[in-house]
Enzyme design. Sequence first.
Site, PDB file in Angstrom:
ATOM      1  N   PRO A  42      -3.253  -6.109   6.368  1.00 19.39           N
ATOM      2  CA  PRO A  42      -4.339  -6.326   5.407  1.00 19.39           C
ATOM      3  C   PRO A  42      -3.752  -6.854   4.107  1.00 19.39           C
ATOM      4  O   PRO A  42      -2.751  -6.322   3.625  1.00 19.39           O
ATOM      5  CB  PRO A  42      -4.908  -4.912   5.206  1.00 19.39           C
ATOM      6  CG  PRO A  42      -3.775  -3.987   5.531  1.00 19.39           C
ATOM      7  CD  PRO A  42      -2.966  -4.683   6.587  1.00 19.39           C
ATOM      8  N   CYS A 126      -2.240   1.352  -1.302  1.00 19.92           N
ATOM      9  CA  CYS A 126      -2.428   0.510  -2.488  1.00 19.92           C
ATOM     10  C   CYS A 126      -1.892   1.230  -3.728  1.00 19.92           C
ATOM     11  O   CYS A 126      -2.306   2.353  -4.034  1.00 19.92           O
ATOM     12  CB  CYS A 126      -3.899   0.156  -2.676  1.00 19.92           C
ATOM     13  SG  CYS A 126      -4.124  -0.947  -4.090  1.00 19.92           S
TER      14      CYS A 126
HETATM   15  C1  FMN Z   1      -1.036 -10.281  -1.649  1.00 21.21           C
HETATM   16  C2  FMN Z   1      -0.958  -8.933  -1.002  1.00 21.21           C
HETATM   17  C3  FMN Z   1      -2.108  -8.188  -0.835  1.00 21.21           C
HETATM   18  C4  FMN Z   1      -2.058  -6.935  -0.210  1.00 21.21           C
HETATM   19  N1  FMN Z   1      -3.219  -6.246   0.003  1.00 21.21           N
HETATM   20  C5  FMN Z   1      -3.198  -5.099   0.728  1.00 21.21           C
HETATM   21  C6  FMN Z   1      -4.402  -4.440   1.104  1.00 21.21           C
HETATM   22  O1  FMN Z   1      -5.520  -4.884   0.799  1.00 21.21           O
HETATM   23  N2  FMN Z   1      -4.295  -3.291   1.833  1.00 21.21           N
HETATM   24  C7  FMN Z   1      -3.082  -2.766   2.204  1.00 21.21           C
HETATM   25  O2  FMN Z   1      -3.035  -1.730   2.875  1.00 21.21           O
HETATM   26  N3  FMN Z   1      -1.930  -3.381   1.871  1.00 21.21           N
HETATM   27  C8  FMN Z   1      -1.961  -4.533   1.163  1.00 21.21           C
HETATM   28  N4  FMN Z   1      -0.793  -5.183   0.882  1.00 21.21           N
HETATM   29  C9  FMN Z   1       0.479  -4.632   1.384  1.00 21.21           C
HETATM   30  C10 FMN Z   1       0.850  -5.276   2.728  1.00 21.21           C
HETATM   31  O3  FMN Z   1      -0.145  -5.050   3.711  1.00 21.21           O
HETATM   32  C11 FMN Z   1       2.201  -4.759   3.244  1.00 21.21           C
HETATM   33  O4  FMN Z   1       2.122  -3.379   3.441  1.00 21.21           O
HETATM   34  C12 FMN Z   1       3.347  -5.036   2.275  1.00 21.21           C
HETATM   35  O5  FMN Z   1       3.253  -6.330   1.728  1.00 21.21           O
HETATM   36  C13 FMN Z   1       4.703  -4.886   2.989  1.00 21.21           C
HETATM   37  O6  FMN Z   1       4.780  -5.763   4.087  1.00 21.21           O
HETATM   38  P1  FMN Z   1       5.644  -7.137   4.034  1.00 21.21           P
HETATM   39  O7  FMN Z   1       7.034  -6.764   3.670  1.00 21.21           O
HETATM   40  O8  FMN Z   1       5.500  -7.718   5.414  1.00 21.21           O
HETATM   41  O9  FMN Z   1       5.029  -7.980   2.952  1.00 21.21           O
HETATM   42  C14 FMN Z   1      -0.818  -6.414   0.232  1.00 21.21           C
HETATM   43  C15 FMN Z   1       0.341  -7.168   0.046  1.00 21.21           C
HETATM   44  C16 FMN Z   1       0.286  -8.410  -0.544  1.00 21.21           C
HETATM   45  C17 FMN Z   1       1.549  -9.213  -0.687  1.00 21.21           C
END
Ligand code: FMN
Length: 371
Positions: A42, A126
């Site tokens: 998400p 979040c």
């Molecule tokens: C632009 C952006 C928006 C995000 N929005 C959400 C969200 O709405 N809900 C959520 O649970 N995590 C949100 N996250 C966190 C990501 O889902 C994820 O947990 C985090 O980026 C770590 O994963 P990654 O290393 O693959 O980026 C967001 C991350 C980014 C970069």
Amino acid sequence: MKDMTTSASITHMTLTLPEELRTREPLEIGGVVCDPPVILAPMAAVTNPPFRLICREMGAGMVVTEMVSARSLVNEPVKQRWRLDIREDEHPVCVQLFGGDPDEMARAAALVEDVGADMVDINMGCPMKKVVQSGYGAALLKDPGKVERMVKAMTDAVDIPVTVKMRAGWEDTNACDVARAVENGGGAAVTIHGRTRQDMFEGLPDLDIIATLKETVAIPVIGNGDVRDVQSAREMLMKTSCDAVMVARGCMGYPWIFRELAAAFSGRPIPGEPDIEERRRVMFLHLDLYMETYGLRKTMLEIRKHLLWYFKGTPGERELKRRFSSFVDVSSVRGAIEAAIEACLCTDEVVTFPRGLKKHPNRRQAEKKCA
Ligand SMILES: Cc1cc2nc3c(=O)[nH]c(=O)nc-3n(C[C@H](O)[C@H](O)[C@H](O)COP(=O)(O)O)c2cc1C
């Protein structure tokens, strides 16, 4: 034409997953099959229907929506209905809710089920001040008792699986207590981003805590944090024994990561990075899906950031920015995409297209919102 092959693409083609990971039974979460076990995370203002459809086309086994406020859904179900826009082609799809009141979350979950979502997820990660001050998002990690009550209220209210996406803890790691609460409440799976709220997006994700959590609960555990290619997915899977991986920043401007991971799980050769025709096809598709979903005004504003991510760090990025003010209709945006591609092809610089984003796109802003 300039050769855009990068050394990175050659490395990716030679890597694959061990046989025991490729041949295991498809992952089921509360009866919903997620195959391959690779999930689009998400992301607020990113994982809307156009991007979710592209990621599914690329091979993601499941996609998750942007977080949606349970309170808004319950209080204004008609006005907020657009937030639950789910397309036939994107199943299985999970809708993520945020909120702090178990009863409100249960009522919102019922609305999510009504629109045909396959799953409903609770945001417990979040870190934003506005969210945690209201007791939502990562703030829920401080109260495993409430987590259990919330999950129970929601599982009682719907037949679709209820899952939780959480961080490793608030300041200290208490992921196992929270995951046990999720399981006791009837939750069908838990996703863990291996960083605490305090860590934000800094440092490396803690894979040990994901491994410990996997040993603690019997429900499927989805590992999240810095998965950006086959190698990092392999590391996450091997070091933690998690059941699936979830990708966020690694697919922003690089949805092709899903076709690489899907190939790795099926034992097919890992495709190289996309050529320029494929990049053009996907950007045009992204634009068309945006227009179809949101119409002209919103598309002209929002498509900019997505296109920038596709070209980040290349001469195309500068060219695109120069042309933003000329975005008035589909053909002007298509023209800008062509010009940005041309800028990449005609330069003497070595052009390396990005493999997703390394940082949160609005890191400074996000940090301010969390301080
Ligand atoms: C632009 C952006 C928006 C995000 N929005 C959400 C969200 O709405 N809900 C959520 O649970 N995590 C949100 N996250 C966190 C990501 O889902 C994820 O947990 C985090 O980026 C770590 O994963 P990654 O290393 O693959 O980026 C967001 C991350 C980014 C970069």
